[in-house]
Design a protein around this motif. Structure first.
Motif, PDB file in Angstrom:
ATOM      1  N   ILE A   1       0.874  -1.177   0.000  1.00 51.58           N
ATOM      2  CA  ILE A   1       0.000   0.000   0.000  1.00 51.58           C
ATOM      3  C   ILE A   1       0.902   1.214   0.000  1.00 51.58           C
ATOM      4  CG2 ILE A   1      -1.849   1.226   1.191  1.00 51.58           C
ATOM      5  CD1 ILE A   1      -2.689  -1.322   2.458  1.00 51.58           C
ATOM      6  N   GLU A   2       0.706   2.094  -0.961  1.00 46.78           N
ATOM      7  CA  GLU A   2       1.602   3.243  -1.086  1.00 46.78           C
ATOM      8  C   GLU A   2       1.212   4.340  -0.113  1.00 46.78           C
ATOM      9  OE1 GLU A   2       2.139   4.668  -5.074  1.00 46.78           O
ATOM     10  OE2 GLU A   2       2.192   2.609  -5.846  1.00 46.78           O
ATOM     11  N   ALA A   3       2.250   5.033   0.356  1.00 47.80           N
ATOM     12  CA  ALA A   3       2.006   6.142   1.290  1.00 47.80           C
ATOM     13  C   ALA A   3       1.280   7.274   0.594  1.00 47.80           C
ATOM     14  CB  ALA A   3       3.329   6.631   1.857  1.00 47.80           C
ATOM     15  N   ALA A   4       1.351   7.305  -0.725  1.00 46.38           N
ATOM     16  CA  ALA A   4       0.712   8.388  -1.470  1.00 46.38           C
ATOM     17  C   ALA A   4      -0.806   8.220  -1.537  1.00 46.38           C
ATOM     18  CB  ALA A   4       1.287   8.437  -2.871  1.00 46.38           C
ATOM     19  N   ASP A   5      -1.310   7.080  -1.067  1.00 50.49           N
ATOM     20  CA  ASP A   5      -2.758   6.853  -1.118  1.00 50.49           C
ATOM     21  C   ASP A   5      -3.455   7.821  -0.162  1.00 50.49           C
ATOM     22  OD1 ASP A   5      -4.669   4.187  -1.922  1.00 50.49           O
ATOM     23  OD2 ASP A   5      -5.400   5.589  -0.389  1.00 50.49           O
ATOM     24  N   PRO A   6      -4.535   8.478  -0.599  1.00 57.09           N
ATOM     25  CA  PRO A   6      -5.216   9.439   0.291  1.00 57.09           C
ATOM     26  C   PRO A   6      -5.670   8.803   1.596  1.00 57.09           C
ATOM     27  CG  PRO A   6      -6.464   9.067  -1.745  1.00 57.09           C
ATOM     28  CD  PRO A   6      -5.117   8.448  -1.946  1.00 57.09           C
ATOM     29  N   LYS A   7      -5.955   7.517   1.599  1.00 54.63           N
ATOM     30  CA  LYS A   7      -6.450   6.864   2.805  1.00 54.63           C
ATOM     31  C   LYS A   7      -5.319   6.393   3.705  1.00 54.63           C
ATOM     32  CE  LYS A   7     -11.003   5.885   2.619  1.00 54.63           C
ATOM     33  NZ  LYS A   7     -11.978   5.633   1.640  1.00 54.63           N
ATOM     34  N   PHE A   8      -4.069   6.587   3.249  1.00 54.84           N
ATOM     35  CA  PHE A   8      -2.948   6.003   3.968  1.00 54.84           C
ATOM     36  C   PHE A   8      -2.701   6.724   5.285  1.00 54.84           C
ATOM     37  CE2 PHE A   8       1.480   5.279   5.032  1.00 54.84           C
ATOM     38  CZ  PHE A   8       1.627   3.920   4.789  1.00 54.84           C
ATOM     39  N   ASP A   9      -2.528   5.913   6.318  1.00 56.36           N
ATOM     40  CA  ASP A   9      -2.191   6.464   7.629  1.00 56.36           C
ATOM     41  C   ASP A   9      -1.263   5.435   8.253  1.00 56.36           C
ATOM     42  OD1 ASP A   9      -3.164   8.156  10.243  1.00 56.36           O
ATOM     43  OD2 ASP A   9      -2.790   6.018  10.656  1.00 56.36           O
ATOM     44  N   ALA A  10      -0.023   5.832   8.531  1.00 57.76           N
ATOM     45  CA  ALA A  10       1.014   4.875   8.896  1.00 57.76           C
ATOM     46  C   ALA A  10       0.537   3.849   9.909  1.00 57.76           C
ATOM     47  CB  ALA A  10       2.241   5.610   9.412  1.00 57.76           C
TER      48      ALA A  10
END
Lengths: 469, 410
Positions: free
Chosen positions: B160-169
Motif C-alpha cells: 500500500i503506497e504512502a501516497a494513497d489518500p487513505k494512507f495512515d502509517a
C-alpha cells in the motif's frame, strides 16, 4: 572456476521448502550452474561442427551457384524446398501447444510449451534459410518485399509464393513475440536469483523490470490470451499457404484441394514427433522428470496416433480422388508414386508415418521414453520423405514424357540438409543453457497449491497435478 | 506473527516513506488480504505474485483493461493496410495483368489481408501490454528490500503506497496486521537509483534512430535526382561485361563497327557452294526448270518433303497448300486489314513456275513471306518442292491417273 564435471548436477532433488520454490529451483538451476556437465559440451561441439558444415555448404552454393546441388530441370524445387517445408512444418507443433492447447485449457501443456515454442522459432529459422539460398542470388530477396526498387515494379500479390513471404515472416514474428512475452516473468525470476552482476544485468534487461504486479499480470494475461487467439488461425494459415505453393499449380499430384488440411495435419504430426524427440533427452538430462512426466509423453504420443491417422487418411484420400476424378494424369501420378521410380521413398514415408506410430496404441510403448524417442525419429524421417515424395515424384513425371527426369542429390545437397540440424541444435543447446526451459510461472499457476483454499471459493477440481513437485 | 523491520535511515537523513509491504505464503492469504484492502477503499496499492493468482482480479477490484480494444483497432489497421497495399501496388500504380484475370479481385488477396491483420494485431498486443504496464521499469523502491526477491519465486506481497489518500502509517499497518501476514515491512523511497533510463542509453537510442534513417534518405535522394555516374552495384551479376556487343560502336576499328564483315576474298571451309543449280536454283543465270542432278528424286526424298512441308509450310499455306493454314485463318478472323493472305500454291501460276524460282522463294522469302533459307537445309528445300509438285498434281488428278488396282478402291 569449477572444473567441467562428469557427474550430472541436475539429478539431485530440487531444493525449496514449498512446491513453488522447488519448481523455481528445478528449472533455474539448469541455467545457473557455472559449468554445465561434460555431455553438454560434447553435444554443443558436435552441433557447432555440423553448423559449420551447413555454413560451408551454403557459402559454396552462394559462391559457385546453385548448380552444385542436384536441383535442376525438371526437379527445379528438389531438396531446398523439401527442407523448407520440412522445417516449417516442425515449427507448427510449438504454436499448437502454446496457442491452441492454451485456448482449450489443456494444462498439461505448461510442462512442454516453452521448449516447444523455442523449437518452433529455431525450426522457422532453419526453414527461412532455404528459400533464401534457393533463389540463387541471396542478395536479392528484397524483390519479394513491397518496397520501391530500381525496377519500378511491385511484387505480384496474387502469387502463393508472395503469400508465403507474408505468412512465414508473420509466423516468425508472432512466434518470437509470444515466446519472449512468455519468458518475461521467468527472466525476472532468473534476475532475482542472480548472484553475479552480469547475470543480474542481462536477465534484468530482458525482464524489463517485471516484478509480478497483479495489475500487470492482468494486462499480461489478456495480451497472452489475445496472442494465442491470433496465433491459432495463424498456425493453420501458414502451412495452408505453404500448401498453396503446390495446390494452385497445375501439376498432377499437387493440384488438389485436400492439400491445406493435409499439410497442416502433417505439420502438427511432424512437429510433435520433434517435440517428443527433444523432450525425452531433455527431461532425462536436465533433471526435469518431475515436470515433464511420463504422463506428458503419453499425451503427446496420443496426439501422434491421431495425427498419424489423419495423414494416413490423407494419403488414402489422394489415391481415391485420383481414381474418382477420372483424370488419367492424376491417376498415373499416384500409381507412379507407389510403384514408380521413387517407390522406395513412398514406402519409407508410409511405414514411418502410418505404420510405426501405430505402436503407440500399446500403453507399454507410449509410456516408454526410449520407444517414444525412436518412433519420434521415424516420424521425422517419414515427414521429410513425405515432402520429398510430393515434390520429386510430381516434378519428374508431369504431363510431357519428353521432359521427364530423375532427381539425384549431390554431396552438397546432403550437407545443406544435414547441416541445418546443426543450426537447429546449436540454437537449442544455447537455449537450454541460458534461457528458462520450462515456463515456471505457468507451471506454478497450475500447481494444486496455487488454488486458493478460500472459504467463498471452493477448491477447484484440477484433476491430476500437472507437475510432480 | 509479524516481524517488521524498522526503516533504515540513510546517511543523508531518512528518506520519505514509500509504503507498507506485507508478505504472505499462500494464495488464499493474499486473496483474503486483497479483499480487505479493497473494501477499505484504498486506490494506490498492488499485489505482487510469482504467477497470476486465480481470482485476484476480482479480489483487488481490477477493472478490465482496454488492451483488447487497442488490439482490435490494430488488427483493423493491418487489414486496411493490406487492402490498400495490394490494391495500390497491383491494380493502380503498376497494374499487374495475370492471365487476363481482373486486376482487383478480393479472393486472391485474402491471405495477405489475414497475415497483416494478425501481424499488426499481435505485435500491438505485446507493445500495448508493455506500455500500459509502464514497462520497461528499470527501478522500483521495492528493489531495496531483500525479501521482495521472492515475489518472482514463491511468495506473495501486498504493497500500500504512502501516497494513497487513505494512507495512515498506524491505521494501515493495523489493517495489514489483521490480515495475518508472514511479515510487514516499511518501504522507503529510493533516492540512490533513478527510475529513468540512463541518459547514455537515451542518447544512443536517439542517435541509432537518426542513423537508421540515413540509408533511406540516401536512397530517396538517389531516386529523385539525376546523376551522370554509373550506379553502384555491389554484386555485379555479370551486368557489366568487358566486351563489345553486336551493332555497337567500337573505337578499335577504323570503320567504328564491332560487328566485322568477312573479307571479300575469303570463303569458309566447305562453304564455297559453287553448284548454282543446287544452291541457288539457277542455270546459266535463269531459274532452273529441273531438279539438280545432285538431288536424288526418290520415295525417301518425297516422304522427307512431306514431313518438312508439314512442319514449315502448313501453318500458313495449309495441308493442301491452298493458302488456308491456321495462321491464315486466324489472321482473317482478326480482320485487322494488314494481312496478305498466303498464296494458293496449287494455282496454275505456281504450277508453271520453275522449281528454281520456288527454291529461291523459300530461301529468301517473298514480299510478306519470311525467308526459310537459314532454317531449312538445302536438300530439304528441294524435298519440299518435290512434295509440293506432287501436291499440285493431286489437285488436278483425274481418275485415269490412278493405277488400275487403286481405281476400284474408290
Amino acid at each position: 572456476m569449477a572444473a567441467i564435471s562428469d557427474v550430472n548436477p541436475f539429478v539431485s532433488a530440487p531444493v525449496g521448502d514449498n512446491a513453488f520454490a522447488r519448481i523455481t529451483d528445478n528449472v533455474s538451476r539448469i541455467a545457473e550452474v557455472e559449468r554445465p556437465p561434460r555431455a553438454w559440451y560434447i553435444a554443443f561441439a558436435c552441433a557447432l561442427g555440423i553448423l559449420s558444415i551447413f555454413l560451408g555448404s551454403i557459402g559454396w552454393v552462394v559462391w559457385t551457384g546453385i548448380g552444385v546441388w542436384g536441383t535442376t530441370m525438371p526437379a527445379a524445387w528438389a531438396f531446398p524446398i523439401v527442407n523448407f517445408v520440412f522445417w516449417i512444418g516442425i515449427g507448427h507443433a510449438g504454436t499448437l501447444i502454446s496457442a491452441i492447447l492454451f485456448l482449450f485449457r489443456q494444462t498439461w501443456r505448461t510442462a512442454i510449451n516453452r521448449f516447444a515454442e523455442a523449437m518452433t522459432i529455431f525450426a522457422v529459422m532453419c526453414a527461412g534459410v532455404f528459400p533464401g539460398i534457393h533463389i540463387g542470388r541471396p542478395w536479392l530477396p528484397y524483390y519479394m518485399l513491397p518496397i520501391p526498387n530500381q525496377m519500378d515494379m511491385w511484387p505480384q500479390f496474387r502469387s502463393p509464393l508472395e503469400w508465403d513471404i507474408f505468412a512465414v515472416s508473420t509466423y516468425a514474428t508472432i512466434s518470437i513475440v509470444f515466446w519472449y512475452m512468455g519468458m518475461i516473468p521467468d527472466f525476472a525470476t532468473f534476475r532475482d536469483r542472480a548472484t553475479t552482476f552480469w547475470r543480474r544485468l542481462c536477465y534484468g534487461v530482458v525482464a524489463m523490470g517485471w516484478r509480478g504486479s497483479s495489475r500487470q499480470w492482468h494486462r499480461y494475461e489478456r495480451a497472452y490470451l489475445i496472442l494465442a487467439a491470433l496465433a491459432t488461425p495463424l498456425v493453420l494459415s501458414v502451412h495452408s499457404v505453404v500448401s498453396f505453393d503446390f495446390a494452385t499449380s497445375q501439376l498432377p499430384g499437387w493440384h488438389t484441394t485436400i492439400f491445406p488440411p493435409y499439410f497442416v495435419a502433417g505439420a502438427i504430426f511432424g512437429g510433435f514427433g520433434m517435440v517428443v524427440m527433444l523432450a525425452v533427452p531433455a527431461r532425462q538430462f536436465f533433471g526435469l522428470k518431475r515436470i515433464i512426466q511420463i504422463r506428458h509423453l503419453e499425451v503427446m504420443n496420443k496426439v501422434l496416433i491421431a495425427t498419424s491417422l489423419l495423414v494416413g487418411y490423407s494419403y488414402m484420400m489422394e489415391f481415391f480422388v485420383a481414381w474418382y476424378s477420372g483424370n488419367k494424369y492424376e491417376a498415373f501420378t499416384f500409381v507412379n508414386r507407389a510403384f514408380g521410380q521413387y517407390a522406395w521413398s513412398y514406402w519409407a514415408m508410409i511405414s514411418c508415418n502410418v505404420l510405426f506410430p501405430q505402436l503407440h496404441w500399446f500403453k507399454a510403448v507410449r509410456t516408454n521414453p526410449i520407444a517414444t524417442l525412436i518412433i519420434g525419429m521415424f516420424i521425422n524421417v517419414g515427414m521429410w520423405f513425405e515432402r520429398f515424395v510430393i515434390i520429386c515424384t510430381s516434378l519428374t513425371r508431369d504431363f510431357l514424357p519428353s521432359s521427364w527426369g530423375y532427381f539425384i542429390p549431390t554431396k552438397i545437397d546432403f550437407m545443406t540438409l544435414g547441416g541445418s540440424f546443426g543450426l537447429f541444435f546449436t540454437l537449442f543447446l544455447l537455449f537450454c543453457r541460458y534461457l528458462p526451459m520450462v515456463a515456471m510461472a505457468e507451471v506454478k499457476a497450475f500447481h494444486p497449491s496455487a488454488h486458493a483454499h478460500e472459504p467463498d471459493h471452493p477448491v477447484e477440481h484440477t484433476g491430476q497435478a500437472p507437475v510432480g513437485i | 506473527m509479524s516481524d517488521s523491520h524498522e526503516p533504515q535511515a540513510s546517511e543523508s537523513g531518512p528518506a520519505p516513506l514509500h509504503g507498507l509491504l506485507a508478505e504472505y505464503t499462500t494464495t488464499g492469504d493474499i486473496l483474503r488480504a486483497s479483499k480487505k484492502v479493497r473494501d477499505a477503499g484504498f486506490s494506490r496499492w498492488d499485489t505482487f505474485t510469482p504467477f497470476p493468482v486465480h481470482g485476484i482480479d476480482r479480489a483487488m477490484g481490477i477493472r478490465m483493461t482496454i488492451l483488447p480494444w487497442i488490439v482490435l483497432g490494430a488488427g483493423l489497421t493491418g487489414l486496411g493496410t493490406a487492402i490498400l497495399l495490394q490494391w495500390w501496388t497491383n491494380a493502380y500504380d503498376y497494374p499487374w495483368l495475370i492471365s487476363g484475370k481482373p486486376l482487383w479481385s478480393i479472393p486472391a488477396n485474402v491471405p495477405i489481408m489475414f497475415e497483416l491483420t494478425v501481424l499488426i494485431g499481435g505485435v500491438t498486443a505485446f507493445i500495448a501490454m508493455l506500455v500500459l504496464n509502464n514497462l520497461p521499469m528499470p527501478a522500483h523502491p521495492l528493489d531495496q528490500v531483500k525479501r521482495f526477491a521472492r515475489a518472482t519465486d514463491d511468495r506473495f506481497f501486498l504493497l500500500i503506497e504512502a501516497a494513497d489518500p487513505k494512507f495512515d502509517a498506524d491505521a494501515t499497518r493495523a489493517l495489514l496486521d489483521s490480515t495475518r501476514p508472514h511479515a510487514i515491512e516499511s518501504i522507503l523511497e529510493d533516492r540512490k537509483t533513478s527510475d529513468k533510463l540512463p541518459t547514455g542509453i537515451i542518447y544512443a537510442l536517439v542517435i541509432a534512430t537518426v542513423a537508421s534513417a540515413v540509408p533511406f534518405a540516401l536512397a530517396a535522394k538517389a531516386r529523385y535526382t539525376k546523376s551522370r555516374s554509373t550506379r553502384i552495384h555491389l554484386i555485379q551479376d555479370m551486368d557489366a561485361q568487358p566486351k563489345y556487343k553486336a551493332q555497337r560502336e567500337n573505337p578499335v576499328f577504323a570503320d567504328g563497327r564491332s560487328t566485322r564483315v568477312p573479307d571479300p576474298e575469303t570463303v569458309a571451309v566447305g562453304e564455297l557452294h559453287e553448284d548454282d543449280h543446287f544452291y541457288r536454283g539457277t542455270q546459266n543465270g535463269a531459274f532452273a526448270r529441273t531438279f539438280p542432278p545432285t538431288f536424288r528424286v526418290d520415295e525417301t526424298a518425297m516422304l522427307r518433303g512431306e514431313q518438312r512441308f508439314g512442319i514449315y509450310c502448313t501453318p500458313c499455306h495449309g495441308f493442301g497448300a491452298e493458302g488456308n493454314g491456321m495462321v491464315a485463318k486466324r489472321a482473317e478472323e482478326l480482320a485487322q486489314g494488314t494481312w496478305t493472305p498466303p498464296s494458293n500454291l496449287t494455282d496454275q501460276r505456281i504450277r508453271d513456275m520453275p522449281v528454281g524460282e520456288i527454291f529461291n522463294t523459300i530461301t529468301h522469302g517473298i514480299r510478306n513471306m519470311p525467308a526459310y533459307g537459314p532454317q531449312i537445309p538445302t536438300s530439304d528445300r528441294w524435298a519440299i518442292i518435290l512434295y509440293l509438285r506432287a501436291l499440285e498434281r493431286s489437285h488436278a488428278a483425274k481418275i485415269a491417273d490412278l493405277a488400275p488396282a487403286e481405281r476400284t478402291g474408290l
